[in-house]
Motif scaffolding. Sequence first.
Motif, mmCIF file in Angstrom:
data_model
loop_
_atom_site.group_PDB
_atom_site.id
_atom_site.type_symbol
_atom_site.label_atom_id
_atom_site.label_comp_id
_atom_site.label_asym_id
_atom_site.label_seq_id
_atom_site.Cartn_x
_atom_site.Cartn_y
_atom_site.Cartn_z
ATOM 1 N N LEU A 180 0.839 -1.202 0.000
ATOM 2 C CA LEU A 180 0.000 0.000 0.000
ATOM 3 C C LEU A 180 0.875 1.254 0.000
ATOM 4 O O LEU A 180 0.599 2.221 -0.717
ATOM 5 C CB LEU A 180 -0.928 -0.020 1.221
ATOM 6 C CG LEU A 180 -1.931 1.104 1.337
ATOM 7 C CD1 LEU A 180 -2.898 1.084 0.155
ATOM 8 C CD2 LEU A 180 -2.704 0.968 2.636
ATOM 9 N N PHE A 181 1.959 1.224 0.777
ATOM 10 C CA PHE A 181 2.923 2.325 0.805
ATOM 11 C C PHE A 181 3.499 2.551 -0.580
ATOM 12 O O PHE A 181 3.587 3.684 -1.060
ATOM 13 C CB PHE A 181 4.046 2.003 1.808
ATOM 14 C CG PHE A 181 5.135 3.027 1.861
ATOM 15 C CD1 PHE A 181 5.051 4.099 2.724
ATOM 16 C CD2 PHE A 181 6.255 2.916 1.051
ATOM 17 C CE1 PHE A 181 6.063 5.050 2.783
ATOM 18 C CE2 PHE A 181 7.266 3.860 1.091
ATOM 19 C CZ PHE A 181 7.169 4.923 1.964
ATOM 20 N N PHE A 182 3.902 1.468 -1.250
ATOM 21 C CA PHE A 182 4.493 1.589 -2.583
ATOM 22 C C PHE A 182 3.498 2.165 -3.585
ATOM 23 O O PHE A 182 3.863 3.017 -4.407
ATOM 24 C CB PHE A 182 5.017 0.230 -3.063
ATOM 25 C CG PHE A 182 5.683 0.313 -4.400
ATOM 26 C CD1 PHE A 182 6.923 0.902 -4.539
ATOM 27 C CD2 PHE A 182 5.062 -0.195 -5.526
ATOM 28 C CE1 PHE A 182 7.543 0.992 -5.773
ATOM 29 C CE2 PHE A 182 5.666 -0.111 -6.768
ATOM 30 C CZ PHE A 182 6.913 0.481 -6.887
ATOM 31 N N LEU A 183 2.253 1.716 -3.522
ATOM 32 C CA LEU A 183 1.235 2.246 -4.435
ATOM 33 C C LEU A 183 0.991 3.741 -4.194
ATOM 34 O O LEU A 183 0.898 4.519 -5.154
ATOM 35 C CB LEU A 183 -0.069 1.468 -4.288
ATOM 36 C CG LEU A 183 -0.062 0.042 -4.821
ATOM 37 C CD1 LEU A 183 -1.367 -0.660 -4.464
ATOM 38 C CD2 LEU A 183 0.157 0.031 -6.312
ATOM 39 N N ILE A 227 14.045 7.316 -2.826
ATOM 40 C CA ILE A 227 13.247 6.336 -2.077
ATOM 41 C C ILE A 227 12.934 5.127 -2.950
ATOM 42 O O ILE A 227 12.928 3.992 -2.469
ATOM 43 C CB ILE A 227 11.960 6.995 -1.531
ATOM 44 C CG1 ILE A 227 12.299 8.040 -0.470
ATOM 45 C CG2 ILE A 227 11.012 5.955 -0.943
ATOM 46 C CD1 ILE A 227 11.127 8.877 -0.015
ATOM 47 N N LEU A 228 12.710 5.338 -4.238
ATOM 48 C CA LEU A 228 12.333 4.242 -5.133
ATOM 49 C C LEU A 228 13.374 3.124 -5.176
ATOM 50 O O LEU A 228 13.016 1.955 -4.996
ATOM 51 C CB LEU A 228 12.041 4.772 -6.534
ATOM 52 C CG LEU A 228 11.632 3.711 -7.560
ATOM 53 C CD1 LEU A 228 10.333 3.036 -7.155
ATOM 54 C CD2 LEU A 228 11.510 4.328 -8.939
ATOM 55 N N PRO A 229 14.669 3.413 -5.397
ATOM 56 C CA PRO A 229 15.630 2.295 -5.392
ATOM 57 C C PRO A 229 15.696 1.566 -4.059
ATOM 58 O O PRO A 229 15.882 0.342 -4.032
ATOM 59 C CB PRO A 229 16.973 2.965 -5.707
ATOM 60 C CG PRO A 229 16.669 4.291 -6.215
ATOM 61 C CD PRO A 229 15.295 4.665 -5.758
ATOM 62 N N LEU A 230 15.525 2.295 -2.955
ATOM 63 C CA LEU A 230 15.538 1.638 -1.652
ATOM 64 C C LEU A 230 14.385 0.645 -1.515
ATOM 65 O O LEU A 230 14.564 -0.473 -1.015
ATOM 66 C CB LEU A 230 15.474 2.676 -0.528
ATOM 67 C CG LEU A 230 16.693 3.561 -0.352
ATOM 68 C CD1 LEU A 230 16.415 4.651 0.663
ATOM 69 C CD2 LEU A 230 17.896 2.741 0.067
ATOM 70 N N ILE A 238 14.466 3.941 4.418
ATOM 71 C CA ILE A 238 13.224 4.408 3.795
ATOM 72 C C ILE A 238 12.457 5.305 4.760
ATOM 73 O O ILE A 238 11.972 6.374 4.372
ATOM 74 C CB ILE A 238 12.361 3.216 3.330
ATOM 75 C CG1 ILE A 238 13.050 2.489 2.167
ATOM 76 C CG2 ILE A 238 10.965 3.666 2.922
ATOM 77 C CD1 ILE A 238 12.423 1.151 1.824
ATOM 78 N N LEU A 239 12.373 4.894 6.017
ATOM 79 C CA LEU A 239 11.674 5.699 7.016
ATOM 80 C C LEU A 239 12.339 7.061 7.195
ATOM 81 O O LEU A 239 11.670 8.088 7.265
ATOM 82 C CB LEU A 239 11.601 4.957 8.349
ATOM 83 C CG LEU A 239 10.808 5.627 9.457
ATOM 84 C CD1 LEU A 239 9.339 5.744 9.064
ATOM 85 C CD2 LEU A 239 10.934 4.839 10.747
ATOM 86 N N ILE A 240 13.665 7.087 7.232
ATOM 87 C CA ILE A 240 14.384 8.353 7.375
ATOM 88 C C ILE A 240 14.152 9.242 6.153
ATOM 89 O O ILE A 240 13.908 10.447 6.283
ATOM 90 C CB ILE A 240 15.895 8.109 7.598
ATOM 91 C CG1 ILE A 240 16.127 7.523 8.986
ATOM 92 C CG2 ILE A 240 16.705 9.391 7.412
ATOM 93 C CD1 ILE A 240 17.533 7.025 9.225
ATOM 94 N N ALA A 241 14.206 8.652 4.957
ATOM 95 C CA ALA A 241 13.991 9.439 3.737
ATOM 96 C C ALA A 241 12.576 10.004 3.698
ATOM 97 O O ALA A 241 12.371 11.171 3.344
ATOM 98 C CB ALA A 241 14.260 8.578 2.506
ATOM 99 N N VAL A 242 11.597 9.195 4.082
ATOM 100 C CA VAL A 242 10.211 9.683 4.111
ATOM 101 C C VAL A 242 10.077 10.771 5.172
ATOM 102 O O VAL A 242 9.413 11.781 4.950
ATOM 103 C CB VAL A 242 9.224 8.519 4.361
ATOM 104 C CG1 VAL A 242 7.831 9.024 4.657
ATOM 105 C CG2 VAL A 242 9.194 7.598 3.158
#
Length: 145
Positions: A55-58, A95-98, A123-127
């Motif tokens: 769901l996060f990815f979508l 974030i996408l490559p991660l 990913i959490l840090i980037a978001v």
Amino acid sequence: MDFIKTGTITNASLAFSLFCLAIVNAVVILFVIGKTIPHENAEFLKRTHRSIGYLFFLLYAFIGIIMINKLLGIMSTSPVLSPKATIHSYIGFSILPLILIKIGINKYYKKFYSGLPVYGVLILIAVYMQIPLHAALRLYDALKR
């Protein structure tokens, strides 16, 4: 792609939804990997983590389409982005490559499975760098007007 024009409040709401999904997903997986004694519902929590991850990815992909459309609109009027917009887009694209590396390790490279929490934290840090530090300021400016 003109059908995806959104305002500041809509963008901020989508961004904060993404941020909340990231936090919930991190908490769910911490219940699984953070305990010395396995959690009694570990399999359910792993499936929940996977479902929230998809769901996060979508939602990330949807926001990405909106932001690429917005970026192309900005670039058509001005060939140079502001430093804040440059950093924001760079972090957003990173974030996408991660996410893809994390999914790839989980599905195909099981020997690197122990490294998955590191990718999750990145990913959490980037978001976190994206949403509260950028969208919150934009939302505050929009509500102040």
